[in-house]
Enzyme design. Structure first.
Site: not given
Ligand code: FAD
Length: 547
Positions: A44-45
């Site tokens: 994502n980052c």
């Molecule tokens: P995610 O990594 O977002 O994963 C969640 C997944 O769950 C997604 O793929 C989604 O499709 C899936 N999902 C959701 N609901 C459902 C459902 N009901 N059923 C099945 N699947 C589902 N953080 C930093 O620290 N540094 C950075 O430089 C940085 N840059 C970023 C740039 C961008 C463009 C983005 C979008 C985010 C960035 N972040 C950054 C934030 C970081 O990516 C997130 O904090 C991190 O990915 C969160 O992890 P997570 O597992 O909680 O969610």
């Protein structure tokens, strides 16, 4: 013991860190990873840097491929499976894929669904194309396709947080005329205004139009209309105004939620329901400094939490210790990084602020570049409450050190004691982080008394005498309005010209020269304080309309 079935919802940062660590610790249990999107374990980052073209190969965004995850970790990865219902009592979820519902029973359920980008509802949105959010690979595919198909000339990024700024930079690098619109009074809202002024200035220096304290009220075709009626070109629009935790399923299942709809978890990442755990952007954490609930949507905490949860479920000693919120962003030639709290978050605390001007390495060695560091610490306990920095090089190192110091419970004075690698091409014998410790000690022990940038105008109005003590200034060099000049190196001979009965504030371009003047004048009986922040900061704030 029989093998258990572990079901993971969300296969990216938190979810995949959990699943792979769990497998390393446990070769027996079944692990099913469900993601509603077409890819798991993507970067994502890295998404903004694919838009800019800096990451050329789209495949590079796919950090770990499904086939590898299956072969190496024996994970049953099911992408395009959206979990649409959860029954916590009977322990199953319903996942929708290709129009069909599948019931999957679990022994343990791990939720790492992340967060949704918040979507503003702006008049005229539905009558135009080219409005995007940036969260996943289909989003960036949509943006790049739109750019290829329509060849937009202009872009508006709504929201000047980290992702918004990365997108503004990326679109500019792609050759678009970029505007950034921010409802808050300044860009980079996690920073304090005087530090963010430099971010705004850097954006403008690179041709980005910056609009703060306003929003887009409507779209008229490819024009965005601001609150004051200004019309800005908006062939492409990126909406980046924050995220909301993706917790609808959890809510419907009766899992207890807290602030902003985030999932409440305990020190073992367990939700209010038995055998259901949660990590990542969707959970509420305890902030390391305030000890209060916070939502910190960052990759490093999400990855750590996923790994820790796997440890906990396998009987290892990890615990959810909360998060600090340490973040960094590149804005063209400058890097901005912060850790802990900013001044707006510290309304109820009595704190000191230090602004320091250092260099990434020894000033006498070629190519040294400035680092501006702000440190906030508690007046009584000397606990470090937060730090912000920017510069061309070495900003990450300084903020990472201070973040580590906070996590280790070091006081601001302890920063003096940190020993860094030093040789002229790499650092300074007195690094700016050490300097923060030295200056803090001076402040605590009363060897210096400081004035902050936001006090300057009131002090001027009250008739306080501002003395510019910079050495070797040209005759017409700009200075603070109404100030007089008395270079430090002449001060011992000339101080008789200063009034003994008047409050004096000395200033320079770093706070160091003026500190030397301050101690000379105080010893001689003058009522003197040092402007912590310098003439440079003051002029930047005037230039940016903050003062
Ligand atoms: P995610 O990594 O977002 O994963 C969640 C997944 O769950 C997604 O793929 C989604 O499709 C899936 N999902 C959701 N609901 C459902 C459902 N009901 N059923 C099945 N699947 C589902 N953080 C930093 O620290 N540094 C950075 O430089 C940085 N840059 C970023 C740039 C961008 C463009 C983005 C979008 C985010 C960035 N972040 C950054 C934030 C970081 O990516 C997130 O904090 C991190 O990915 C969160 O992890 P997570 O597992 O909680 O969610």
């Amino acid at each position: 013991m029989d093998a258990k079935r572990i079901v993971v919802v969300g296969g990216v940062a938190g979810g995949m860190s959990f699943a792979t660590r769990y497998r390393r610790l446990n070769q027996k249990d079944e692990i099913i990873v469900l993601d509603k999107g077409p890819y798991v374990s993507f970067a994502n980052c890295g998404l903004p840097y694919y838009i800019s073209g800096e990451i050329e190969d789209r495949n590079a965004l796919l950090v770990a491929k499904k086939e590898m995850l299956q072969a190496r970790f024996q994970l049953d990865v099911r992408e395009n499976h959206e979990v649409i219902a959860l029954n916590a009592k009977e322990k199953y979820i319903i996942a929708k894929s290709m129009g069909e519902d599948h019931r999957i029973d679990y022994d343990t359920l791990v939720l790492s669904p992340g967060a949704h980008p918040f979507l503003l509802n702006i008049e005229g949105m539905d009558q135009r194309k080219g409005i995007f959010t940036v969260r996943n690979i289909p989003d960036v595919d949509g943006i790049t396709q739109y750019i290829e198909d329509t060849n937009p000339k202009s872009a508006v990024v709504i929201g000047a947080g980290f992702i918004g700024l990365e997108m503004a930079e990326s679109l500019k690098q792609r050759g678009l005329d970029v505007s950034i619109v921010e409802k808050a009074p300044h860009v980079l809202p996690p920073f304090d205004v005087e530090m963010a002024a430099y971010a705004s200035s850097e954006l403008k220096r690179h041709g980005v139009h910056v609009y703060t304290n306003t929003s887009i009220t409507k779209f008229e075709g490819h024009q965005g209309i601001l609150e004051d009626g200004t019309s800005i070109d908006a062939d492409l629009v990126i909406m980046s105004v924050g995220v909301i935790p993706a917790t609808d399923i959890a809510k419907e299942a009766g899992i207890e939620l807290g602030m902003r709809g985030g999932i409440l978890v305990d020190e073992n990442y367990q939700t209010s329901e038995e055998d259901i755990y949660a990590v990542g952007d969707a959970i509420i954490v305890k902030h390391n400094i305030t000890k209060e609930d916070a939502m910190i949507a960052l990759a490093s905490p999400a990855n750590r939490q996923g790994r820790q949860l796997a440890d906990i479920l396998n009987g290892l000693g990890s615990k959810n210790k909360g998060s600090l919120g340490t973040a960094i962003v590149r804005i063209f030639d400058l890097t901005f990084a912060s850790t802990g709290l900013n001044e707006r978050q510290l309304e109820n605390r009595d704190y000191h602020v230090l602004h320091l001007n250092g260099r990434d390495h020894a000033g006498y060695f070629p190519n040294a570049t400035p680092i501006r560091l702000k440190v906030i610490f508690d007046k009584k306990t000397h606990e470090i409450l937060g730090a912000q920095a920017f510069g061309e090089k070495g900003v990450d190192k300084r903020i990472d050190i201070i973040a580590t110091a906070i996590k280790a419970g070091l006081s601001v004075v302890d920063l003096q004691e940190l020993e860094f690698t030093y040789a002229p091409p790499y650092g300074s014998a007195k690094d700016v982080v050490n300097m923060a410790g030295y200056v803090a000690q001076n402040l605590i022990e009363g060897q210096t008394q400081t004035v902050q940038w936001h006090e300057v105008k009131d002090l001027m109005d009250a008739g306080v005498l501002f003395v510019d003590v910079r050495n070797n200034l040209s005759e017409n060099a700009p200075s603070l309005p109404g100030s007089i000049r008395m270079p430090l190196d002449s001060i011992r001979c000339n101080m008789y010209k200063l009034p003994q009965d008047k409050d004096i504030v000395v200033f320079c371009d770093s706070g160091q020269t003026s500190y030397n003047a301050e101690v000379i004048l105080r010893e001689a009986g003058f009522k003197v304080r040092n402007f912590n922040g310098s003439h440079m900061l003051y002029s930047k704030l005037v230039e940016e309309g903050v003062l």
